[in-house]
Design a protein around this motif. Structure first.
Motif, PDB file in Angstrom:
ATOM      1  N   LEU A 186       0.834  -1.201   0.000  1.00 24.86           N
ATOM      2  CA  LEU A 186       0.000   0.000   0.000  1.00 24.86           C
ATOM      3  C   LEU A 186       0.872   1.255   0.000  1.00 24.86           C
ATOM      4  O   LEU A 186       0.608   2.214  -0.743  1.00 24.86           O
ATOM      5  CB  LEU A 186      -0.925  -0.003   1.215  1.00 24.86           C
ATOM      6  N   LEU A 187       1.928   1.259   0.810  1.00 26.34           N
ATOM      7  CA  LEU A 187       2.819   2.417   0.834  1.00 26.34           C
ATOM      8  C   LEU A 187       3.565   2.578  -0.487  1.00 26.34           C
ATOM      9  O   LEU A 187       3.810   3.705  -0.935  1.00 26.34           O
ATOM     10  CB  LEU A 187       3.815   2.277   1.987  1.00 26.34           C
ATOM     11  N   MET A 188       3.941   1.463  -1.102  1.00 26.33           N
ATOM     12  CA  MET A 188       4.620   1.533  -2.392  1.00 26.33           C
ATOM     13  C   MET A 188       3.774   2.267  -3.422  1.00 26.33           C
ATOM     14  O   MET A 188       4.267   3.096  -4.187  1.00 26.33           O
ATOM     15  CB  MET A 188       4.936   0.124  -2.886  1.00 26.33           C
ATOM     16  N   LYS A 189       2.505   1.958  -3.443  1.00 22.11           N
ATOM     17  CA  LYS A 189       1.615   2.616  -4.409  1.00 22.11           C
ATOM     18  C   LYS A 189       1.512   4.112  -4.132  1.00 22.11           C
ATOM     19  O   LYS A 189       1.404   4.919  -5.056  1.00 22.11           O
ATOM     20  CB  LYS A 189       0.233   1.958  -4.378  1.00 22.11           C
ATOM     21  N   ARG A 190       1.546   4.475  -2.854  1.00 21.51           N
ATOM     22  CA  ARG A 190       1.446   5.888  -2.507  1.00 21.51           C
ATOM     23  C   ARG A 190       2.732   6.646  -2.808  1.00 21.51           C
ATOM     24  O   ARG A 190       2.715   7.798  -3.229  1.00 21.51           O
ATOM     25  CB  ARG A 190       1.126   6.030  -1.018  1.00 21.51           C
ATOM     26  N   GLU A 191       3.851   5.986  -2.565  1.00 23.40           N
ATOM     27  CA  GLU A 191       5.144   6.671  -2.619  1.00 23.40           C
ATOM     28  C   GLU A 191       5.770   6.709  -4.007  1.00 23.40           C
ATOM     29  O   GLU A 191       6.672   7.509  -4.255  1.00 23.40           O
ATOM     30  CB  GLU A 191       6.132   5.974  -1.671  1.00 23.40           C
ATOM     31  N   ASN A 192       5.339   5.829  -4.909  1.00 20.84           N
ATOM     32  CA  ASN A 192       6.044   5.671  -6.181  1.00 20.84           C
ATOM     33  C   ASN A 192       5.109   5.834  -7.374  1.00 20.84           C
ATOM     34  O   ASN A 192       4.798   4.866  -8.064  1.00 20.84           O
ATOM     35  CB  ASN A 192       6.717   4.304  -6.234  1.00 20.84           C
ATOM     36  N   PRO A 193       4.687   7.053  -7.639  1.00 19.46           N
ATOM     37  CA  PRO A 193       3.808   7.257  -8.809  1.00 19.46           C
ATOM     38  C   PRO A 193       4.480   6.884 -10.119  1.00 19.46           C
ATOM     39  O   PRO A 193       3.807   6.565 -11.099  1.00 19.46           O
ATOM     40  CB  PRO A 193       3.492   8.757  -8.746  1.00 19.46           C
ATOM     41  N   ASP A 194       5.834   6.880 -10.149  1.00 17.14           N
ATOM     42  CA  ASP A 194       6.541   6.515 -11.373  1.00 17.14           C
ATOM     43  C   ASP A 194       6.346   5.049 -11.742  1.00 17.14           C
ATOM     44  O   ASP A 194       6.610   4.647 -12.882  1.00 17.14           O
ATOM     45  CB  ASP A 194       8.034   6.799 -11.233  1.00 17.14           C
ATOM     46  N   LEU A 195       5.893   4.234 -10.766  1.00 14.45           N
ATOM     47  CA  LEU A 195       5.628   2.832 -11.070  1.00 14.45           C
ATOM     48  C   LEU A 195       4.535   2.699 -12.119  1.00 14.45           C
ATOM     49  O   LEU A 195       4.392   1.648 -12.733  1.00 14.45           O
ATOM     50  CB  LEU A 195       5.211   2.074  -9.803  1.00 14.45           C
ATOM     51  N   PHE A 196       3.767   3.757 -12.313  1.00 19.28           N
ATOM     52  CA  PHE A 196       2.634   3.666 -13.211  1.00 19.28           C
ATOM     53  C   PHE A 196       2.949   4.221 -14.590  1.00 19.28           C
ATOM     54  O   PHE A 196       2.054   4.591 -15.337  1.00 19.28           O
ATOM     55  CB  PHE A 196       1.428   4.365 -12.573  1.00 19.28           C
ATOM     56  N   LYS A 197       4.238   4.257 -14.914  1.00 18.71           N
ATOM     57  CA  LYS A 197       4.666   4.522 -16.281  1.00 18.71           C
ATOM     58  C   LYS A 197       4.862   3.187 -16.996  1.00 18.71           C
ATOM     59  O   LYS A 197       4.700   2.119 -16.412  1.00 18.71           O
ATOM     60  CB  LYS A 197       5.963   5.330 -16.271  1.00 18.71           C
ATOM     61  N   VAL A 198       5.254   3.229 -18.276  1.00 21.74           N
ATOM     62  CA  VAL A 198       5.448   1.999 -19.048  1.00 21.74           C
ATOM     63  C   VAL A 198       6.541   1.145 -18.408  1.00 21.74           C
ATOM     64  O   VAL A 198       7.635   1.626 -18.132  1.00 21.74           O
ATOM     65  CB  VAL A 198       5.807   2.303 -20.507  1.00 21.74           C
ATOM     66  N   GLN A 199       6.231  -0.112 -18.191  1.00 23.35           N
ATOM     67  CA  GLN A 199       7.188  -1.077 -17.651  1.00 23.35           C
ATOM     68  C   GLN A 199       7.438  -2.149 -18.709  1.00 23.35           C
ATOM     69  O   GLN A 199       6.491  -2.725 -19.234  1.00 23.35           O
ATOM     70  CB  GLN A 199       6.631  -1.716 -16.381  1.00 23.35           C
ATOM     71  N   ARG A 200       8.701  -2.412 -18.984  1.00 23.15           N
ATOM     72  CA  ARG A 200       9.057  -3.406 -19.992  1.00 23.15           C
ATOM     73  C   ARG A 200       9.469  -4.709 -19.322  1.00 23.15           C
ATOM     74  O   ARG A 200      10.041  -4.708 -18.226  1.00 23.15           O
ATOM     75  CB  ARG A 200      10.223  -2.902 -20.840  1.00 23.15           C
TER      76      ARG A 200
END
Length: 337
Positions: A186-200
């Motif tokens: 849950l904290l990861m989702k809050r802290e890392n908005p960059d995770l929601f860019k394109v992932q290869r």
């Protein structure tokens, strides 16, 4: 667990229907078993507390991700932790409270007089009592009125619960890790908005994808494939929609390429309700691709994961039947992975 017990449980398990409020058809819910049970608050209200800390911190650091329980959360946790004193046949192996839901691993040590559902109904009633005592009178009154108006709703907890049955070697360890890791995710989702860019090169179930969105949805214990015949009747579609939405409200992730009209209708209804979805698409992503419109907001809040198994192309093409079949097989593999 010894081999005989493992085979006995496997024989009893049967196949679950695609609704988390339905029990496994062939399972004896009074027999010796281990379960992972999930319950969510009515309307997914964060009544139990808040997750605090930093996702990268580890125990015993005080910054390690954990839930800071509100008084109601403390009362509910105590009720669950004392189940064994009221039902000696049952032991609570692990409990993870979250702001709007809880997970518990239960061990039914010997045959019970009542089935699991009856026991958990009593637990819910005890939690409802704590809810009435600890929450503001006005808040309780609104909740009670809402529950009376809509019979499918509960009071503190939404009606029904999800149970998973221990069937395979290594499953208990995965359950324990999943419960422990809930606050960190849950904290990861809050802290890392960059995770929601394109992932290869995102790999899962032996498959490789490009992805945009919340990849942690793949870690959810329950994933349900949405697949419908093109000739499905209106009544059957409505029934399937109700089943899928019911399961997703309890925490299941719906997975589909949404090819047929029925699949599109179910996924659209779930999307509009803010439920968790994994969507497979034929066209891949450019490096700077972003989900359009409301999909971008859905990815940002962790509701959606979009997977693309193939490369991006600029030309507009009609998806081929073979690709449709492949995407459906991928959805199936993800749900079973």
């Amino acid at each position: 667990m010894d081999r005989a017990t493992f085979e006995s449980q496997k024989a009893f398990a049967g196949e679950k229907k695609p609704s988390m409020q339905r029990r496994c058809v062939d399972n004896d819910y009074t027999a010796r078993r281990m379960y992972m049970v999930t319950m969510v608050t009515e309307g997914r209200k964060p009544l139990f507390g808040q997750v605090v800390g930093k996702s990268e911190a580890v125990e015993p650091s005080p910054e390690a991700p954990h839930i800071q329980l509100a008084p109601l959360g403390e009362a509910v946790a105590k009720i669950w932790q004392t189940i064994g004193s009221h039902h000696r046949e049952m032991k609570v192996v692990a409990l993870q409270m979250m702001p709007d839901h809880l997970h518990a691993i239960l061990f039914v040590k010997e045959r019970m007089e009542k089935p699991l559902g009856k026991v958990l109904l009593g637990v819910k009633q005890a939690c409802n009592k704590a809810f009435r005592e600890l929450m503001p009178v006005e808040f309780v009154a609104v909740a009670q009125q809402h529950a009376q108006q809509k019979r499918e709703n509960g009071l503190l907890f939404a009606k029904g619960f999800n149970d998973q049955i221990l069937l395979r070697d290594g499953q208990l360890e995965r359950w324990m890790n999943y419960l422990k890791d809930n606050p960190r995710r849950l904290l990861m989702k809050r802290e890392n908005p960059d995770l929601f860019k394109v992932q290869r090169g995102l790999t899962f179930a032996g498959l490789s994808f490009s992805a945009i969105g919340n990849r942690f949805l793949l870690e959810r214990p329950v994933k349900i494939q949405v697949q419908c015949s093109r000739s499905i009747s209106e009544n059957d579609l409505q029934a399937k929609t109700n089943e899928c939405l019911c399961a997703a409200r309890q925490g299941a992730v719906l997975v589909s390429p949404a090819i047929s009209q029925g699949e599109k209708a179910i996924m659209r209804a779930a999307f509009e309700e803010g439920l968790p979805l994994v969507y497979l698409q034929e066209n891949g992503f450019t490096d700077l691709a972003k989900p359009g419109g409301m999909r971008m907001d859905a990815c940002a809040r962790g509701q959606l994961l979009i997977l693309a198994p193939w490369e991006h192309h600029n030309e507009k093409v009609t998806i081929k039947r073979g690709q449709c079949l492949e995407l459906n097989e991928m959805a199936k593999a993800i749900c079973e992975g």
